[in-house]
Scaffold this motif. Structure first.
Motif: not given
Lengths: 123, 123
Positions: A1-9, A109-111, B13-21
């Motif tokens: 868990m707590n993995r970084r998302y494949p592409n930022p939300r 976002i990519a930056r 808000r850009i969410v990179f992971s559960e606790d990175e945003m």
DNA sequence: CATCGTTATGTTTCTTCGGGAATATCGAAA
DNA sequence: TTTCGATATTCCCGAAGAAACATAACGATG
């Protein structure tokens, strides 16, 4: 868990007043009500209580000039809910808003993502 | 109170992971740290406790490949905090992301706003 | 007219988050 | 070497909001 998302939300919400706003949650709820024909089913799919789902619907019905969801009680199937024309318009309006905004933001976002700390469990 | 805002607030808000945003709060905090040179002062301006401001800074420092805020303790002024180059880049990156996205969304926002219920105390 | 699944609504419990207070640390300058 | 204001960190508590639970109402259909 707590993995970084494949592409930022990319999450965005439009706030009209302190208690009038629409964001990812309400949009998804509308979408699922449209698909399932039921507030309860939509809520279940999203892992939220019926009560909460109903509250969100109530809020939305109150904030737009026409209800976004019509609901019926009783009957063989117990009842159900459908999107009104206004509801469909709100949903599709929010979705295209989201798409346009995300498209416009993608490079930025990519930056930002490029500035993130590299982690060991990076996939 | 509870008046509708003059123009709808666009919050993203850009969410990179559960606790990175990163979103409006952290961005504003960075901005105010940059202006005041102090985590405490920045937090005060935003009506948040020093503890919370510091927590947000800690989170941001951990998520980017370099710290976004450098802080010093002691000295005549007690200490202070400044944005690193990375911090400035993150802030300006987020701001331009925000601008571009909002610009792209403006028409859609207006359309949604047009569907809002007309209220008596509308100004 | 009994059944059934859904809408509708109130009540109570629980959890989470942040505020506030308390304390320690730091170091330039008077 | 004392002072001072900011950073750093922990602990306790209250408020807000969601979850959980509990009912009631509804009405087509068999």
């Amino acid at each position: 868990m707590n993995r970084r998302y494949p592409n930022p939300r990319f999450r965005l919400r439009i706030v009209f007043s302190e208690d009038e706003m629409i964001g990812p949650g309400k949009a998804e709820l509308l979408e699922r009500i449209s698909n399932t024909g039921s507030i309860a089913a939509a809520g279940r799919e999203m892992g939220m209580s019926y009560k909460r789902a109903w509250q969100l619907v109530e809020t939305m019905n109150a904030m737009f000039n026409e209800p976004v969801v019509l609901s019926t009680r009783g009957g063989a199937s117990g009842g159900g809910a459908t999107l009104t024309e206004t509801g469909k318009a709100v949903l599709s309006g929010y979705r295209s808003l989201e798409d346009e905004a995300q498209k416009a933001a993608e490079e930025h976002i990519a930056r930002l993502q490029g500035m993130l700390r590299i982690r060991g469990d990076e996939n």
